[in-house]
Motif scaffolding. Structure first.
Motif, PDB file in Angstrom:
ATOM      1  N   LEU A 218      -4.735  -7.675  -1.679  1.00 13.90           N
ATOM      2  CA  LEU A 218      -3.966  -6.474  -1.990  1.00 13.90           C
ATOM      3  C   LEU A 218      -4.910  -5.289  -1.847  1.00 13.90           C
ATOM      4  N   ILE A 219      -4.635  -4.413  -0.901  1.00 18.95           N
ATOM      5  CA  ILE A 219      -5.444  -3.213  -0.689  1.00 18.95           C
ATOM      6  C   ILE A 219      -4.923  -2.125  -1.631  1.00 18.95           C
ATOM      7  N   LEU A 220      -5.809  -1.549  -2.425  1.00 19.36           N
ATOM      8  CA  LEU A 220      -5.368  -0.637  -3.482  1.00 19.36           C
ATOM      9  C   LEU A 220      -5.270   0.818  -3.041  1.00 19.36           C
ATOM     10  N   HIS A 221      -6.196   1.269  -2.184  1.00 25.02           N
ATOM     11  CA  HIS A 221      -6.254   2.696  -1.844  1.00 25.02           C
ATOM     12  C   HIS A 221      -6.255   2.915  -0.335  1.00 25.02           C
ATOM     13  N   GLU A 222      -5.659   4.025   0.071  1.00 23.84           N
ATOM     14  CA  GLU A 222      -5.704   4.478   1.458  1.00 23.84           C
ATOM     15  C   GLU A 222      -7.007   5.225   1.716  1.00 23.84           C
ATOM     16  N   GLY A 223      -7.393   5.299   2.980  1.00 24.32           N
ATOM     17  CA  GLY A 223      -8.534   6.124   3.366  1.00 24.32           C
ATOM     18  C   GLY A 223      -9.867   5.457   3.106  1.00 24.32           C
ATOM     19  N   ALA A 224     -10.921   6.131   3.590  1.00 25.89           N
ATOM     20  CA  ALA A 224     -12.271   5.572   3.504  1.00 25.89           C
ATOM     21  C   ALA A 224     -12.931   5.841   2.164  1.00 25.89           C
ATOM     22  N   SER A 225     -12.490   6.859   1.431  1.00 26.89           N
ATOM     23  CA  SER A 225     -13.102   7.201   0.149  1.00 26.89           C
ATOM     24  C   SER A 225     -12.112   8.004  -0.687  1.00 26.89           C
ATOM     25  N   HIS A 226     -12.428   8.107  -1.973  1.00 33.28           N
ATOM     26  CA  HIS A 226     -11.561   8.842  -2.885  1.00 33.28           C
ATOM     27  C   HIS A 226     -11.755  10.336  -2.672  1.00 33.28           C
ATOM     28  N   SER A 227     -10.660  11.075  -2.734  1.00 28.45           N
ATOM     29  CA  SER A 227     -10.724  12.519  -2.516  1.00 28.45           C
ATOM     30  C   SER A 227     -10.018  13.256  -3.648  1.00 28.45           C
ATOM     31  N   GLY A 228     -10.795  13.882  -4.522  1.00 25.82           N
ATOM     32  CA  GLY A 228     -10.233  14.701  -5.593  1.00 25.82           C
ATOM     33  C   GLY A 228      -9.351  13.897  -6.523  1.00 25.82           C
ATOM     34  N   ASP A 229      -8.288  14.537  -7.029  1.00 30.75           N
ATOM     35  CA  ASP A 229      -7.375  13.898  -7.977  1.00 30.75           C
ATOM     36  C   ASP A 229      -6.109  13.374  -7.312  1.00 30.75           C
ATOM     37  N   ALA A 230      -6.089  13.352  -5.993  1.00 30.59           N
ATOM     38  CA  ALA A 230      -4.887  12.926  -5.274  1.00 30.59           C
ATOM     39  C   ALA A 230      -4.626  11.435  -5.507  1.00 30.59           C
ATOM     40  N   ASP A 231      -3.355  11.070  -5.522  1.00 31.21           N
ATOM     41  CA  ASP A 231      -2.953   9.675  -5.655  1.00 31.21           C
ATOM     42  C   ASP A 231      -3.128   9.002  -4.298  1.00 31.21           C
ATOM     43  N   SER A 232      -4.156   8.168  -4.186  1.00 31.33           N
ATOM     44  CA  SER A 232      -4.464   7.545  -2.896  1.00 31.33           C
ATOM     45  C   SER A 232      -3.999   6.104  -2.818  1.00 31.33           C
ATOM     46  N   TYR A 233      -3.170   5.664  -3.757  1.00 25.71           N
ATOM     47  CA  TYR A 233      -2.731   4.278  -3.745  1.00 25.71           C
ATOM     48  C   TYR A 233      -1.926   3.954  -2.487  1.00 25.71           C
ATOM     49  N   THR A 234      -2.092   2.737  -2.009  1.00 23.64           N
ATOM     50  CA  THR A 234      -1.284   2.262  -0.893  1.00 23.64           C
ATOM     51  C   THR A 234       0.166   2.094  -1.348  1.00 23.64           C
ATOM     52  N   THR A 235       1.049   1.956  -0.385  1.00 28.31           N
ATOM     53  CA  THR A 235       2.457   1.759  -0.718  1.00 28.31           C
ATOM     54  C   THR A 235       2.655   0.519  -1.577  1.00 28.31           C
ATOM     55  N   ALA A 236       1.955  -0.563  -1.248  1.00 33.71           N
ATOM     56  CA  ALA A 236       2.088  -1.811  -2.006  1.00 33.71           C
ATOM     57  C   ALA A 236       1.578  -1.657  -3.427  1.00 33.71           C
ATOM     58  N   ALA A 237       0.416  -1.021  -3.598  1.00 36.93           N
ATOM     59  CA  ALA A 237      -0.137  -0.829  -4.939  1.00 36.93           C
ATOM     60  C   ALA A 237       0.731   0.109  -5.759  1.00 36.93           C
ATOM     61  N   ARG A 238       1.232   1.156  -5.122  1.00 39.73           N
ATOM     62  CA  ARG A 238       2.077   2.116  -5.841  1.00 39.73           C
ATOM     63  C   ARG A 238       3.367   1.467  -6.323  1.00 39.73           C
ATOM     64  N   ALA A 239       3.925   0.573  -5.526  1.00 40.25           N
ATOM     65  CA  ALA A 239       5.150  -0.117  -5.925  1.00 40.25           C
ATOM     66  C   ALA A 239       4.923  -0.950  -7.187  1.00 40.25           C
ATOM     67  N   ILE A 240       3.739  -1.528  -7.320  1.00 44.18           N
ATOM     68  CA  ILE A 240       3.403  -2.327  -8.501  1.00 44.18           C
ATOM     69  C   ILE A 240       3.146  -1.426  -9.703  1.00 44.18           C
ATOM     70  N   LEU A 241       2.316  -0.401  -9.499  1.00 50.58           N
ATOM     71  CA  LEU A 241       1.881   0.434 -10.610  1.00 50.58           C
ATOM     72  C   LEU A 241       2.945   1.418 -11.076  1.00 50.58           C
ATOM     73  N   ARG A 242       3.756   1.906 -10.174  1.00 49.19           N
ATOM     74  CA  ARG A 242       4.732   2.924 -10.528  1.00 49.19           C
ATOM     75  C   ARG A 242       6.147   2.379 -10.703  1.00 49.19           C
ATOM     76  N   ASP A 243       6.493   1.368  -9.882  1.00 45.95           N
ATOM     77  CA  ASP A 243       7.878   0.900  -9.864  1.00 45.95           C
ATOM     78  C   ASP A 243       8.062  -0.462 -10.547  1.00 45.95           C
ATOM     79  N   GLY A 244       6.964  -1.092 -10.968  1.00 49.34           N
ATOM     80  CA  GLY A 244       7.086  -2.376 -11.637  1.00 49.34           C
ATOM     81  C   GLY A 244       7.367  -3.540 -10.717  1.00 49.34           C
ATOM     82  N   ALA A 245       7.004  -3.426  -9.449  1.00 48.17           N
ATOM     83  CA  ALA A 245       7.197  -4.539  -8.509  1.00 48.17           C
ATOM     84  C   ALA A 245       6.241  -5.688  -8.847  1.00 48.17           C
ATOM     85  N   SER A 246       6.626  -6.883  -8.446  1.00 48.91           N
ATOM     86  CA  SER A 246       5.752  -8.034  -8.615  1.00 48.91           C
ATOM     87  C   SER A 246       4.756  -8.104  -7.467  1.00 48.91           C
TER      88      SER A 246
END
Length: 249
Positions: A218-246
């Motif tokens: 499961l890849i957690l973040h987009e891009g090569a590095s973290h940038s500021g306070d932007a939400d860099s979660y991948t679509t798959a990670a965001r679905a789990i963390l924000r939408d309660g997906a399995s």
């Protein structure tokens, strides 16, 4: 000693579906309890034991996704009380028992569960954080093999144990499951594409003789590095963390 309201923050989980009270300076749940809950293959009506339940985040995230009966065991009374408060304010039924998994309370010894979930402390003895609650949650007082043994003892035959931990503890976890649970499924959690996994979720079935499976990460973040306070979660990670997906294994 209980937490006062001034000691706490109220934090949003699952995109605001849950509001969790957490200590400002103690152990604070981040993403790991959410991923742990998302990996548990529970079905409606199943019973779940959360070992080391803390403020109840993992159990509440699981119960918010699927109607299950959750029991938590927590060694720190102030966190157990906080878990009960969190269950009440989110209107989710959650049974929290005070106690140490190394000396299992009598109330649990006669019970078995369909699932056991756990997020054991990642670090061994060493320089302890100033906050006692954070130290207990992050630094192991009980060996990892004892956590797994306690979980397997409370698990019914063919029930599932689900664990999140650091990747370098994977050999210890597998060794502790040997000849007791099989059908092991391993899901690496990689911070970014082409980066080594730093954590792993493992689940296994008590009494199973099936072969182990190493799943795609499961890849957690987009891009090569973290940038500021932007939400860099991948679509798959965001679905789990924000939408309660399995989590798909």
């Amino acid at each position: 000693m209980s937490f006062t309201d001034a000691d706490l923050t109220k934090d949003r989980f699952l995109g605001g579906k849950l509001h969790i009270l957490q200590p400002k300076t103690g152990y604070r749940a981040a993403t790991d309890p959410v991923f742990l809950a998302a990996a548990c293959p529970a079905k409606q009506g199943d019973s779940v034991l959360d070992l080391g339940s803390g403020a109840g985040t993992a159990g509440l995230c699981l119960a918010a996704r699927v109607p299950v009966s959750v029991t938590g065991l927590e060694i720190q009374p102030e966190y157990a009380e906080l878990a009960r408060r969190n269950a009440a304010q989110n209107q989710i039924e959650l049974e929290i028992l005070d106690g140490d998994l190394a000396q299992m309370p009598d109330a649990l010894k006669a019970r078995t569960f369909d699932h056991v979930i756990m997020n054991p402390p990642f670090f061994g003895p060493g320089a302890k954080p100033a906050d006692h609650g954070r130290a207990v949650a992050r630094q192991a007082q009980t060996d990892l093999r004892h956590w797994i043994d306690a979980g397997l003892r409370r698990l019914r035959q063919r029930g599932w144990i689900t664990i999140i931990h650091l990747t370098d503890r994977l050999p210890d976890i597998i060794a502790s499951l040997h000849n007791r649970a099989g059908g092991i499924e391993i899901k690496p959690l990689s911070p970014r594409e082409h980066k080594p996994a730093t954590r792993v979720i493992l689940r296994a079935r008590k009494g199973s003789k099936s072969k182990a499976v190493l799943c795609n990460p499961l890849i957690l973040h987009e891009g090569a590095s973290h940038s500021g306070d932007a939400d860099s979660y991948t679509t798959a990670a965001r679905a789990i963390l924000r939408d309660g997906a399995s989590i798909e294994f």
